[in-house]
Design a protein around this motif. Structure first.
Motif: not given
Length: 206
Positions: A57-58, A65-68, A124-127
């Motif tokens: 998603a990021a 992006a957040l994903a669980d 949590l992914v911060v591009p």
């Protein structure tokens, strides 16, 4: 400036629950729906699958992006269904089929041996386009309880109708959304994630 996220899920029930949780704990935060390609969840842990979705998603949106990845883990099944919770009765099965199969498998198991817990890992992914060098982080939440003998309640989804949270005599599907959001595995994972989000918000503002 409020944080903006893309929530890497096509599950509308999960999106709605996340939006409530984030809205209650981070007023002003903007949660964008994700309409990009859905990657194959090939991981064997909740963290691996959560990162697969968040990274996709990021990369697709250029946003934080957040994903669980979450599921129910039953003690007498050695932690199964676990990461296979959503497809326990088969890849094309729905919630009702998954719940019925799990109940059938435990039909001869009586209390106090029906212990279980919901687990949730949020990735949590911060591009790098948002924060120099990019950043990744995970947080976990667990919600202990036991399995009911039959489904009850209409407010939840997934295995909610057969999960009785510890200390309660109702299933999580009999709780109102606000009651569930105050104590669920997803809420607990987000609480663990919140300090990291606040730290990133401070960096972006600085």
């Amino acid at each position: 400036m409020p944080l903006e996220f893309v929530l890497a899920s096509h599950n509308q029930h999960k999106v709605t629950e996340f939006q409530r949780i984030i809205g209650e704990r981070m007023p002003g935060a903007v949660v964008h729906a994700y309409d990009g390609p859905e990657p194959a969840e090939t991981g064997v842990t909740f963290a691996e699958n959560a990162f697969i979705k968040a990274r996709a998603a990021a990369q697709h949106t250029g946003r934080i992006a957040l994903a669980d990845d979450s599921g129910i883990c039953v003690d007498v099944l050695g932690g199964a269904p676990g990461v296979f919770s959503a497809r326990w009765a088969g890849s094309a099965a729905g919630d009702e089929a998954n719940v019925r199969l799990l109940l059938d498998q435990l039909s001869d198991i009586r209390r106090p041996h029906r212990g279980a817990e919901f687990r949730c890992t949020i990735a949590l992914v911060v591009p790098g386009s948002v924060l120099a060098g990019g950043h990744e982080f995970t947080a976990e939440g667990r919600w202990r309880g036991a399995l009911a003998y039959e489904p009850r309640g209409s407010h939840g989804f997934g295995y909610d109708p057969i999960f009785e949270p510890e200390g309660l005599e109702v299933t999580s599907a009999e709780l109102l959304p606000a009651e569930k959001n105050a104590q669920s595995h997803r809420a607990r994972a987000f609480e663990a994630l919140l300090p990291e989000l606040e730290r990133i918000a401070g960096q972006l503002e600085g």
